[in-house]
Write a protein that holds these residues in place. Structure first.
Motif, short mmCIF file in Angstrom:
data_model
loop_
_atom_site.label_atom_id
_atom_site.label_comp_id
_atom_site.label_asym_id
_atom_site.label_seq_id
_atom_site.Cartn_x
_atom_site.Cartn_y
_atom_site.Cartn_z
N LEU B 28 86.87 66.07 54.36
CA LEU B 28 85.57 65.77 55.34
C LEU B 28 85.34 64.35 54.86
O LEU B 28 85.15 63.92 56.45
N MET B 29 85.01 63.47 54.33
CA MET B 29 85.14 61.98 54.51
C MET B 29 86.71 61.45 55.11
O MET B 29 86.18 60.45 56.06
N THR B 30 87.46 62.40 55.17
CA THR B 30 88.70 61.64 55.98
C THR B 30 88.40 61.90 57.10
O THR B 30 89.05 61.65 57.71
N VAL B 32 85.77 62.25 58.79
CA VAL B 32 84.15 61.04 59.29
C VAL B 32 84.97 60.00 59.43
O VAL B 32 85.10 59.00 60.73
N ASN B 33 85.32 59.17 58.80
CA ASN B 33 86.88 57.64 58.57
C ASN B 33 87.42 58.49 60.26
O ASN B 33 87.65 57.22 60.63
N TYR B 34 88.28 58.80 60.00
CA TYR B 34 89.07 59.42 61.63
C TYR B 34 88.42 59.06 63.05
O TYR B 34 88.74 59.04 63.77
N MET B 36 86.03 57.51 64.10
CA MET B 36 85.87 56.00 63.70
C MET B 36 86.93 55.30 64.46
O MET B 36 86.22 53.76 64.44
N GLN B 37 87.80 56.35 64.16
CA GLN B 37 89.47 55.41 65.26
C GLN B 37 90.14 56.21 65.75
O GLN B 37 89.93 57.57 65.89
N TRP B 47 90.62 51.08 64.96
CA TRP B 47 88.47 51.03 64.75
C TRP B 47 88.60 51.05 66.21
O TRP B 47 88.33 49.89 66.90
N VAL B 50 81.37 53.80 67.50
CA VAL B 50 81.42 55.38 67.84
C VAL B 50 81.99 55.91 69.03
O VAL B 50 81.24 56.26 70.33
N PHE B 53 82.13 59.45 70.23
CA PHE B 53 81.47 59.93 70.65
C PHE B 53 80.65 59.72 71.54
O PHE B 53 79.81 61.12 72.51
N LYS B 54 80.67 58.73 72.26
CA LYS B 54 79.96 58.64 73.03
C LYS B 54 80.84 59.38 74.70
O LYS B 54 80.45 59.92 75.46
N LEU B 57 79.98 62.68 73.80
CA LEU B 57 79.13 63.60 74.34
C LEU B 57 77.94 63.10 75.96
O LEU B 57 77.15 63.39 76.21
N LEU B 273 77.84 70.08 62.64
CA LEU B 273 76.85 69.55 62.70
C LEU B 273 76.03 71.16 63.18
O LEU B 273 75.16 71.54 62.48
#
Lengths: 108, 300
Positions: B28-30, B32-34, B36-37, B47, B50, B53-54, B57, B273
């Motif tokens: 799960l942490m991986t 989250v890490n991916y 952002m990249q 890098w 966000v 995510f932009k 949405l 989420l």
């Protein structure tokens, strides 16, 4: 460090998880040092500190996503460091999240 | 008197903790890490902040459009199957026998669809609905209905929904049946003395007594249908066009089809989420639904 290079860790995500781990560690210490009973707040459900932390974290995630979706992440000002470090408006979302966490911890 | 406190038992949890950390927390942490990249393969990452995510949405982008459309389809699908399966499950449970050999027979027949793996259910309906060799498709087309789930959006939707109802109504029915069995006879005898109608018995006795199991049924069915992947993937492959592409199918297309790990990670976090929030709400309602009653009774 080469052995975990394939995971492509970055400083921002690493800092995020270290802060999260510190929060969980602090909550564990609090639970041992100052045991607490459940209480009923504005949601009229019994909650412990852990429940309130969970709600705060989930709400923070929602606030950030809504902020990105509705407001965007344009820079609001630049810090006078070097060539100027731009501060994204998303940090306002972070501030709102922290404030809401305080409200949740006090009232829920 | 001080209670003896012994925390050594926590060490017994350590193996589970390690396994969960390795199999769930680190991946799960991986993710989250991916999220952002960006990567162009070859294990080189860049890098992106966000950025994903932009896009996710923003309905005007490809990623955002696909996410929001599939999310809408998924929520609609969940709403439809809940609206069918819950009342149908209650009706089936109410019409099941209460005693005798037929109870066992009913339970076995009801449990059968639940035991079939998802991909097999998909394959069964994929063949069942085919116009050339499938029983359902062949019969419908010879009766004059132009039924073809590969070409027609509505047919595809009907097939996927009927398939889910066929597969999972039993679960709702079995849960409701368990709820009905737990009602003591005294309630029915009291209703009989009062001359209550069948509807009154249902509304005043059976439905309130079933509300806990119904809540569990709704939670299970919502989560399963919101995360559905295999059945529609096998039957329609998300088509025709994108008409039955649900969030998980879209996610796999992005992650494995296009190998856009960053986009897929951002999508799965938003998906996660939603599921987390729904789970929490249901769990909270479920654990507190029973606890409120004694308080009220005590106050009265």
């Amino acid at each position: 460090m080469d052995s975990i290079a394939w995971m492509a860790w970055t400083w921002p995500t690493a800092i995020f998880f270290v802060l999260l781990a510190c929060t969980l560690g602090m909550m564990t210490w609090l639970a041992i040092a100052y045991p607490e009973a459940e209480r009923v707040g504005v949601l009229r459900i019994p909650t412990t500190r852990g429940d309130r932390l969970f709600v705060s974290l989930v709400l923070a995630a929602v606030i950030h996503l809504v902020w990105i979706g509705l407001v965007g992440t344009d820079p609001i000002f630049a810090l006078p460091i070097g060539e100027g470090v731009e501060i994204s408006s998303l940090w306002l979302g972070t501030v709102i999240s922290l404030l809401s966490a305080v409200v949740i911890f006090r009232t829920v | 008197m001080d209670k003896t406190i012994n925390q050594k038992a926590w060490f017994l949890v350590l193996p589970v903790f390690l396994v969960v950390a390795f199999s769930a927390v680190l991946p799960l942490m991986t993710v989250v890490n991916y999220s952002m990249q960006d990567t162009f393969g070859n294990n080189q990452f860049f890098w992106n902040g966000v950025g994903w995510f932009k896009e996710l949405l923003d309905p005007s982008t490809d990623l955002g459009g696909r996410f929001l459309a599939s999310l809408g389809r998924n929520l609609f699908f969940s709403a439809v199957i809940l609206a069918i399966e819950v009342p149908l499950g209650i009706v089936v449970a109410l019409s099941m026998p209460r005693e005798g050999w037929s109870v066992a027979a009913c339970l076995v027949i009801l449990a059968l669809p639940l035991l079939i793996p998802w991909n097999v259910v998909g394959t069964i309906w994929q063949i069942f609905g085919r116009p050339d060799i499938g029983l359902l498709g062949y019969v419908l087309n010879h009766l004059g209905f132009n039924y073809n789930y590969v070409a027609n959006d509505v047919d595809a939707w009907v097939t996927v929904i009927v398939m889910d109802v066929w597969h999972w109504t039993s679960l709702v029915a079995l849960l409701c049946y368990a709820g009905l069995k737990s009602i003591p006879d005294a309630y029915y005898q009291a209703a009989q003395i009062d001359g209550a109608s069948r509807w009154a018995v249902f509304k005043a006795i059976q439905l309130p007594k079933m509300n806990r199991v119904l809540l569990i049924a709704v939670l299970l069915r919502f989560m399963d249908s919101f995360m559905i992947y295999t059945e529609p993937f096998v039957v329609t492959g998300g088509g025709p066009g994108n008409s039955t592409t649900f969030v998980s199918i879209e996610l796999v297309k992005i992650a494995l089809g296009q190998f856009d790990l960053g986009k897929a990670a951002a999508l799965s976090l938003a998906y996660n989420l939603i599921i987390l929030i729904v789970c929490w709400v249901f769990y909270t309602v479920m654990t507190n639904a029973g606890s409120e009653r004694p308080v009220k009774e005590g106050a009265a």
